[in-house]
Write an enzyme that holds these catalytic residues in place. Structure first.
Site, short mmCIF file in Angstrom:
data_model
loop_
_atom_site.label_atom_id
_atom_site.label_comp_id
_atom_site.label_asym_id
_atom_site.label_seq_id
_atom_site.Cartn_x
_atom_site.Cartn_y
_atom_site.Cartn_z
CG ASP A 93 11.83 -2.61 27.86
OD1 ASP A 93 10.57 -3.50 28.00
OD2 ASP A 93 12.52 -2.85 27.05
CG ASP A 95 13.72 0.86 33.12
OD1 ASP A 95 12.86 0.03 33.04
OD2 ASP A 95 14.75 0.87 32.45
CG ASP A 193 24.69 5.23 30.19
OD1 ASP A 193 23.87 5.93 30.24
OD2 ASP A 193 24.61 3.80 29.72
#
Length: 522
Positions: A93, A95, A193
């Site tokens: 994926d 982003d 994170d």
């Protein structure tokens, strides 16, 4: 008046992209620059240093980035995709992160949709049907002190009214319920994170922007939390699961300060909505490293009490009850399919994990006198209530799992009508794969699985030949006394319908023949 003018500018994505972006960034109060969560220092790393191969990029993701840049905004490929590119892998994926607001992003693309409440993002859709791809675009977010955020007593569901119109909200434990305050890129990096996920790649300039030594940690194969780990786990307890998932998927070591609070803070996961926790569990098992993920859960002491479904698998009480081999084979098969680029249905994976729970409850109901099929249906309902609960999407998931489980006893009946009906079901392949897995684990007759495999690939006369062979085999078993229980009911029905008077011979003969035929079908 000035405020209205600014609001008007912010609402118009088609004009003054740069001006609107700069104004939108000022909506956030400046983040504190000191402490464990300090905003990092921008470092631009060029291609000769980072070594990313442009051939691994997705053309549609690059198009989203360049479209935003051409409109005057900052835009980068971000997060896990950059991490995978650095490791030489083609990301699954892609982003994108930008300083354009969701409304401004949406205005630039024909098929774009703003989604989410907790985090508002934009899905830019390319293609249609099964071939479509979604590029997720997020706006740079500000790093804010959660102690200064508005606090509510409840959670996402119970505090909807209190959160209406608010951009930054936490619950009583410090978990972030809403975070839609825009900020500059350095603050966006600080609120991510792990260091390896706080990386930004500009495909046009071929540079990686790194604020927290993420490239260095990627080279060291080290998973490190940005800021104070305990504070970051409190903001979002799901990060505890993400640590495990990334460690298993990437084969990285968890940095000691990041690892130490995990078990102590695991109780915070009880505050996470069940549907979100369920989604994280599915991700954990569909990384292509499911077995490694379960082992990492054990290593971190999270193998009990976090996921009810995994309790059915990982609890030490189940280590020697027969399910261990079956689950191992199922997850091994899942890993192989993911790594081969083939699709994996969560329903099949979960059906494997909960099958022994269903069998155990079914057998208990049968021992209490319940008939076979009702016992199986009741057992399925009990397992769903105990292990999955009320989650979003349960209906479709339950239907697929139920169909797989209900096929298993039907595979035992190889009559023309049953075989044809089973092979025509949309979920037949999943049910057959489940049977084959049971056979491999020694829980079903391998010859039965082989027969169904041949039947599924046969047509016309070949199928009829398989059915004839199956009937002869079943008759041989009955004659040898192996299926006495199945033969008895057929004899009983024939005796009951035996003609008992003059003129009834022909009708009785026909009835007897019909019963014999239905006996074979059963």
């Amino acid at each position: 008046m000035i405020k209205n003018f600014i609001d008007k500018l912010l609402g118009k994505a088609s004009q003054g992209g740069r001006i609107a972006s700069k104004l939108s960034l000022r909506r956030a109060d400046p983040a504190p620059k000191g402490g464990n969560a300090a905003v990092g220092r921008r470092t631009e790393v060029r291609r000769e240093q980072h070594g990313i191969d442009p051939k691994l990029l997705d053309d549609r993701a690059v198009k989203v980035v360049t479209t935003l840049q051409d409109a005057g905004y900052e835009a980068y490929i971000v997060g896990g995709a950059v991490r995978d590119l650095l490791l030489g892998h083609r990301p699954k994926d892609f982003d994108v992160a930008t300083n354009a607001t969701p409304e401004q992003v949406k205005a630039l693309f024909r098929r774009a949709f703003i989604i989410g409440r907790r985090f508002r993002i934009v899905h830019v859709v390319h293609g249609r049907g099964r071939e479509h791809e979604v590029i997720e675009v997020s706006t740079f977010r500000a790093y804010l002190d959660n102690a200064a955020a508005e606090q509510v007593e409840g959670n996402e569901k119970t505090s909807k009214a209190e959160m209406a119109g608010k951009s930054h909200v936490v619950d009583a434990s410090g978990r972030v319920l809403r975070d839609n305050v825009w900020g500059p890129q350095d603050e966006d990096a600080a609120r991510r994170d792990f260091t390896i996920n706080a990386l930004y790649y500009d495909p046009r300039r071929e540079i990686v922007v790194d604020y927290h030594h993420g490239i260095e940690d990627a080279k060291k194969r080290l998973l490190r939390m940005i800021g104070d780990p305990e504070t970051r786990y409190r903001e979002d307890p799901v990060r505890i699961i993400r640590v495990v998932r990334f460690a298993a998927k990437l084969g990285f070591e968890i940095e000691p300060a990041t690892r130490t609070p995990i078990l102590r803070m695991a109780d915070l996961l009880a505050n996470v909505p069940a549907s979100r926790l369920f989604d994280e569990m599915i991700k954990l098992l569909q990384t292509g490293h499911a077995l490694a993920s379960l082992e990492e859960l054990r290593r971190q002491g999270l193998h009990r009490g976090v996921f009810p479904i995994l309790d059915a698998v990982l609890d030490d009480a189940h280590r020697h009850d027969g399910r261990e081999k079956f689950i191992h084979l199922a997850l091994e098969d899942t890993d192989r399919r993911v790594n081969d680029g083939r699709p994996v249905a969560p329903s099949f994976m979960l059906a494997c994990m909960l099958w022994h729970d269903v069998v155990k409850r079914r057998d208990k109901l049968r021992a209490q006198g319940e008939m076979p099929m009702p016992a199986l249906l009741q057992a399925i309902d009990q397992v769903f209530d105990a292990r999955i609960g009320d989650i979003s999407g349960r209906g479709k998931l339950a239907a697929d799992m139920r169909e797989i489980w209900m096929m298993q006893p039907r595979f035992e009946r190889r009559t023309p009508s049953t075989a044809e009906a089973l092979a025509a079901q949309p979920r037949f392949r999943a049910g057959f794969d489940f049977l084959a897995l049971r056979a491999e684990a020694g829980e079903a007759d391998p010859a039965l699985a082989q027969w169904w495999g041949r039947y599924a690939g046969a047509v016309g006369a070949e199928r009829q030949g398989l059915l004839d062979a199956a009937r002869q085999e079943d008759q041989s078993r009955r004659q040898s006394g192996q299926e006495g229980e199945a033969a008895a009911p057929a004899k009983k029905r024939r005796r009951r319908r035996k003609p008992a008077g003059a003129g009834g011979g022909a009708g009785g003969e026909a009835a007897s023949s019909a019963d014999a035929g239905s006996g074979d079908a059963d």
